[in-house]
Design an enzyme around this catalytic site. Structure first.
Site, PDB file in Angstrom:
ATOM      1  CB  THR A 182      -0.848   0.006   1.294  1.00 40.68           C
ATOM      2  OG1 THR A 182      -1.768  -1.070   1.212  1.00 40.68           O
ATOM      3  CG2 THR A 182      -1.602   1.305   1.485  1.00 40.68           C
ATOM      4  NE  ARG A 210      -9.717  -6.056   4.845  1.00 38.17           N
ATOM      5  CZ  ARG A 210      -8.571  -5.417   4.668  1.00 38.17           C
ATOM      6  NH1 ARG A 210      -8.338  -4.764   3.564  1.00 38.17           N
ATOM      7  NH2 ARG A 210      -7.645  -5.419   5.613  1.00 38.17           N
ATOM      8  N   GLY A 212     -10.388  -2.054   4.530  1.00 37.98           N
ATOM      9  CA  GLY A 212      -9.270  -2.020   5.469  1.00 37.98           C
ATOM     10  C   GLY A 212      -9.184  -0.661   6.122  1.00 37.98           C
ATOM     11  CG  ASP A 213      -5.308   0.516   7.299  1.00 34.29           C
ATOM     12  OD1 ASP A 213      -5.333  -0.545   6.635  1.00 34.29           O
ATOM     13  OD2 ASP A 213      -4.344   1.312   7.261  1.00 34.29           O
ATOM     14  CB  THR A 233       1.424   0.144   5.044  1.00 37.55           C
ATOM     15  OG1 THR A 233       1.367  -0.966   4.147  1.00 37.55           O
ATOM     16  CG2 THR A 233       2.796   0.177   5.696  1.00 37.55           C
ATOM     17  N   GLY A 234      -0.095  -2.329   6.231  1.00 38.95           N
ATOM     18  CA  GLY A 234      -0.118  -3.604   6.944  1.00 38.95           C
ATOM     19  C   GLY A 234      -1.543  -4.073   7.166  1.00 38.95           C
ATOM     20  N   GLY A 236      -4.938  -4.077   8.007  1.00 42.21           N
ATOM     21  CA  GLY A 236      -5.891  -3.026   8.353  1.00 42.21           C
ATOM     22  C   GLY A 236      -6.746  -3.348   9.557  1.00 42.21           C
TER      23      GLY A 236
HETATM   24  C1  SD4 Z   1      -5.380  -2.973   4.227  1.00 41.89           C
HETATM   25  N1  SD4 Z   1      -3.604  -1.633   5.142  1.00 41.89           N
HETATM   26  O1  SD4 Z   1      -6.251  -2.999   3.376  1.00 41.89           O
HETATM   27  C2  SD4 Z   1      -4.110  -2.202   3.926  1.00 41.89           C
HETATM   28  C3  SD4 Z   1      -3.168  -3.113   3.229  1.00 41.89           C
HETATM   29  C4  SD4 Z   1      -1.749  -2.671   3.185  1.00 41.89           C
HETATM   30  O2  SD4 Z   1       0.334  -2.914   2.309  1.00 41.89           O
HETATM   31  O3  SD4 Z   1      -1.289  -1.817   3.838  1.00 41.89           O
HETATM   32  N2  SD4 Z   1      -0.968  -3.264   2.369  1.00 41.89           N
HETATM   33  O4  SD4 Z   1      -5.468  -3.591   5.284  1.00 41.89           O
END
Ligand code: SD4
Length: 323
Positions: A182, A210, A212-213, A233-234, A236
């Protein structure tokens, strides 16, 4: 901030310098030149494009928007825009948010067949009475406003999806640095105006619908000219549960440095949600204070962030909590 720290030290209150002290405001002077920080190694490209866009427009919001648009169009990034991995029905759905430091913000969630969710988010922010549109409504809004219809699945991601579906027990892949990229991009100009943009295709093979964050203001992105900005990132699901980016900004408001604030937000995730600690789960934050200082921190090893100061770009390895 450093001045406050030195002052507190000189009067014997050094340990207070790193604590949250209500009422002490960050009256920082902005950096002398425009500055950007962004997530992952593709942040280098995004930062450079943002710098050029800033030179062309003198607008920090246009800078961050244009910076992330380039990554949305890259077909080889597996978790942003074109070439992003689909949900479990095979559809690529995109989440994005954009925010100015004066509080103006826009977001879009579960948008499909539109290449630039970040620009749809900006359109919602500037031209609609709303902050966030999702799904079919978001797509209709985009089409009505001239965004072209575009298939986002590529030959490669279609193949990946078919392979995933053919597995005996198709499951969600872990959210770690191998399959996540992301883009979150934060910027500040020499007048102290800040902006941020965050865009993603989210968790590969997620349940349709769904979010995410990334499209949630305060989770994937938060910007406040009075203090600073943050993006995440990561996974969510963990970032949402601590309102991650807003938390980072509020920790900076309380006196923590950008890096300390990101560290505390990462720690809060692992502390509150111990089941994430042992798994192969990544969550990471970047932050920029309104004097231009930047920092980052991740739960796990492997998170990189790109810093652009004037013409100079650096790719940094973030510190992390666990291996
Ligand atoms: C999510 N935070 O949709 C995002 C995904 C992400 O690197 O950060 N990917 O959860």
């Amino acid at each position: 901030m450093e001045t406050r720290r030195r002052f507190l030290k000189s009067v014997g209150l050094g340990s207070l310098a790193s604590m949250a002290i209500p009422g002490i405001s960050n009256s920082a002077s902005p950096p002398s030149q425009v500055k950007f920080v962004s997530t992952w190694s593709h942040g280098r490209v995004a930062n450079k494009v943002a710098l050029k866009a800033y030179k062309d427009s003198s607008d920090i919001l246009s800078a961050v928007e244009n910076g992330v648009r380039v990554i949305e169009s890259e077909a080889d990034g597996r978790s942003v825009g074109l070439g992003g991995l689909p949900d479990r029905s095979g559809r690529v759905t995109l989440d994005a948010s954009i925010m100015r430091g004066n509080g103006a913000c826009g977001a879009v969630g579960a948008l499909y067949n539109i290449e630039h969710p970040i620009s749809v988010a900006r359109k919602i922010m500037e031209d609609s009475p709303h902050v966030m549109l999702v799904g079919d409504g978001a797509r209709q809004y985009a089409l009505q406003n001239g965004f072209p219809d575009k298939e986002l699945l590529t030959d490669e991601t279609r193949r990946d999806y078919e392979n995933w579906k053919a597995k005996e027990k198709p499951d969600l892949p872990p959210v770690n640095h191998e399959n996540h990229d992301t883009i979150g991009l934060l910027g500040i100009d020499p007048q102290g105006k800040m902006a941020g943009a965050c865009t993603t295709s989210g968790w590969a093979y997620k349940i349709p619908g769904r979010l995410g964050d990334s499209p949630i203001i305060g989770s994937g992105l938060f910007v406040d000219d009075e203090v600073g900005a943050a993006s995440a990132t990561g996974l969510g699901e963990t970032i949402i549960q601590v309102s991650g980016s807003h938390l980072v900004v509020e920790l900076m408001r309380g006196g923590k440095s950008p890096k300390e604030a990101c560290r505390e937000a990462a720690r809060r995730i692992t502390k509150k949600f111990s089941k994430w600690k042992s798994g192969d789960v990544q969550a990471a934050f970047i932050a920029m204070r309104n004097d231009g200082e930047v920092g980052a921190f991740a739960i796990k090893k492997g998170f990189q962030y790109a810093v652009q100061e004037g013409e100079k770009t650096d790719l940094m390895d973030a510190d992390y909590l666990t291996r």
